[in-house]
Design an enzyme around this catalytic site. Structure first.
Site, mmCIF file in Angstrom:
data_model
loop_
_atom_site.group_PDB
_atom_site.id
_atom_site.type_symbol
_atom_site.label_atom_id
_atom_site.label_comp_id
_atom_site.label_asym_id
_atom_site.label_seq_id
_atom_site.Cartn_x
_atom_site.Cartn_y
_atom_site.Cartn_z
ATOM 1 N N ASP A 7 37.288 37.990 32.140
ATOM 2 C CA ASP A 7 36.173 38.466 31.316
ATOM 3 C C ASP A 7 36.727 39.545 30.385
ATOM 4 O O ASP A 7 37.957 39.758 30.310
ATOM 5 C CB ASP A 7 35.000 38.957 32.191
ATOM 6 C CG ASP A 7 35.308 40.255 32.930
ATOM 7 O OD1 ASP A 7 36.468 40.740 32.867
ATOM 8 O OD2 ASP A 7 34.393 40.800 33.574
ATOM 9 N N HIS A 8 35.817 40.273 29.709
ATOM 10 C CA HIS A 8 36.257 41.326 28.778
ATOM 11 C C HIS A 8 37.047 42.417 29.510
ATOM 12 O O HIS A 8 37.995 42.968 28.963
ATOM 13 C CB HIS A 8 35.048 41.929 28.065
ATOM 14 C CG HIS A 8 34.001 42.459 28.997
ATOM 15 N ND1 HIS A 8 33.188 41.618 29.732
ATOM 16 C CD2 HIS A 8 33.650 43.715 29.342
ATOM 17 C CE1 HIS A 8 32.371 42.331 30.482
ATOM 18 N NE2 HIS A 8 32.646 43.624 30.269
ATOM 19 N N CYS A 64 39.201 40.294 36.276
ATOM 20 C CA CYS A 64 38.052 41.029 35.737
ATOM 21 C C CYS A 64 38.342 42.514 35.978
ATOM 22 O O CYS A 64 39.487 42.881 36.243
ATOM 23 C CB CYS A 64 36.723 40.547 36.312
ATOM 24 S SG CYS A 64 36.497 40.766 38.085
ATOM 25 N N THR A 66 37.400 44.528 38.423
ATOM 26 C CA THR A 66 37.746 44.776 39.831
ATOM 27 C C THR A 66 38.511 43.631 40.480
ATOM 28 O O THR A 66 39.110 43.815 41.545
ATOM 29 C CB THR A 66 36.445 44.956 40.645
ATOM 30 O OG1 THR A 66 35.665 43.761 40.475
ATOM 31 C CG2 THR A 66 35.662 46.168 40.174
ATOM 32 N N GLY A 67 38.436 42.454 39.915
ATOM 33 C CA GLY A 67 38.988 41.248 40.540
ATOM 34 C C GLY A 67 38.008 40.636 41.527
ATOM 35 O O GLY A 67 38.255 39.559 42.066
ATOM 36 N N GLY A 69 34.215 40.071 41.325
ATOM 37 C CA GLY A 69 33.194 39.096 40.904
ATOM 38 C C GLY A 69 33.806 37.763 40.513
ATOM 39 O O GLY A 69 33.288 36.699 40.879
ATOM 40 N N HIS A 97 50.514 32.336 54.226
ATOM 41 C CA HIS A 97 49.565 32.063 55.313
ATOM 42 C C HIS A 97 48.349 31.262 54.867
ATOM 43 O O HIS A 97 47.861 30.432 55.628
ATOM 44 C CB HIS A 97 49.055 33.385 55.905
ATOM 45 C CG HIS A 97 50.111 34.157 56.629
ATOM 46 N ND1 HIS A 97 49.819 35.253 57.407
ATOM 47 C CD2 HIS A 97 51.460 33.997 56.704
ATOM 48 C CE1 HIS A 97 50.942 35.739 57.924
ATOM 49 N NE2 HIS A 97 51.949 35.000 57.501
ATOM 50 N N ARG A 132 49.958 26.426 62.526
ATOM 51 C CA ARG A 132 48.807 27.306 62.792
ATOM 52 C C ARG A 132 48.097 27.704 61.495
ATOM 53 O O ARG A 132 46.873 27.815 61.460
ATOM 54 C CB ARG A 132 49.238 28.542 63.594
ATOM 55 C CG ARG A 132 50.120 29.540 62.860
ATOM 56 C CD ARG A 132 50.554 30.649 63.785
ATOM 57 N NE ARG A 132 51.203 31.754 63.105
ATOM 58 C CZ ARG A 132 52.445 31.719 62.610
ATOM 59 N NH1 ARG A 132 53.176 30.608 62.707
ATOM 60 N NH2 ARG A 132 52.955 32.781 62.018
ATOM 61 N N HIS A 133 48.867 27.858 60.430
ATOM 62 C CA HIS A 133 48.241 28.213 59.157
ATOM 63 C C HIS A 133 47.507 27.012 58.563
ATOM 64 O O HIS A 133 46.423 27.158 57.986
ATOM 65 C CB HIS A 133 49.287 28.761 58.190
ATOM 66 C CG HIS A 133 49.856 30.071 58.636
ATOM 67 N ND1 HIS A 133 49.061 31.122 59.026
ATOM 68 C CD2 HIS A 133 51.142 30.483 58.781
ATOM 69 C CE1 HIS A 133 49.825 32.143 59.383
ATOM 70 N NE2 HIS A 133 51.096 31.774 59.255
HETATM 71 C C1 RB5 Z 1 32.223 43.966 34.077
HETATM 72 O O1 RB5 Z 1 31.766 45.178 33.674
HETATM 73 C C2 RB5 Z 1 32.595 44.006 35.556
HETATM 74 O O2 RB5 Z 1 31.431 44.036 36.332
HETATM 75 C C3 RB5 Z 1 33.459 42.817 35.886
HETATM 76 O O3 RB5 Z 1 34.610 42.863 35.118
HETATM 77 C C4 RB5 Z 1 33.929 42.689 37.325
HETATM 78 O O4 RB5 Z 1 34.603 43.801 37.775
HETATM 79 C C5 RB5 Z 1 32.914 42.203 38.291
HETATM 80 O O5 RB5 Z 1 33.150 42.032 39.483
#
Ligand code: RB5
Length: 143
Positions: A7-8, A64, A66-67, A69, A97, A132-133
């Site tokens: 995303d942005h 994104c 945070t990685g 969403g 794994h 196992r994996h």
């Molecule tokens: C966008 O502002 C932010 O919510 C998105 O990039 C991401 O971190 C969502 O999980």
């Protein structure tokens, strides 16, 4: 081929990862976003996941802020095992794994150099193939 999307919030890091993939001579497909304008991460997470799930791409990379969403979205696609990684040990172990097929990173969480090391570790580590994996992965896939 490697499918990549963001995303942005992940746009700038995606461009840096793409430059690195080019340097390594790796084939990739960029699913966007193609600008910094605010957009919705599920659109790009889903496009990358579908490319991997269909076999068009061998692996995927989603980014994104945070990685989180974008990884949640990718993991909704059947056959996708998307792992959020903020360190190289996790990137190595999720390949060994979990046979993770999509890597997710948070551009607001890790710096560029670490991100590139994580990408290289993820792409260069083979699944262990241990029974196992494999059994545990089959359990993940159970409905
Ligand atoms: C966008 O502002 C932010 O919510 C998105 O990039 C991401 O971190 C969502 O999980």
């Amino acid at each position: 081929m490697i499918a990549i999307g963001s995303d942005h919030g992940g746009f700038e890091l995606k461009e840096k990862v793409i430059a690195h993939l080019k340097e390594r001579g790796l084939e990739y497909k960029d699913f966007g976003t193609y600008e910094k304008k605010s957009c919705d991460y599920p659109v790009y997470g889903r496009a990358v996941a579908k490319s991997v799930a269909s076999g068009e791409s061998e692996k995927g990379i989603v980014i994104c802020t945070t990685g989180l969403g974008i990884s949640m979205t990718a993991n909704k696609e059947k056959g996708i095992r998307c792992a959020v990684c903020a360190d190289t040990v996790s990137a190595q172990l999720t390949r060994l794994h979990n046979d993770a097929n999509v890597l997710s990173m948070g551009a607001g969480i890790i710096g560029e150099n670490l991100a590139i090391s994580i990408v290289d570790t993820f792409l260069d580590t083979e699944f262990s193939g241990d029974e196992r994996h494999m059994r545990r992965i089959r359990l993940i896939e159970e409905e």
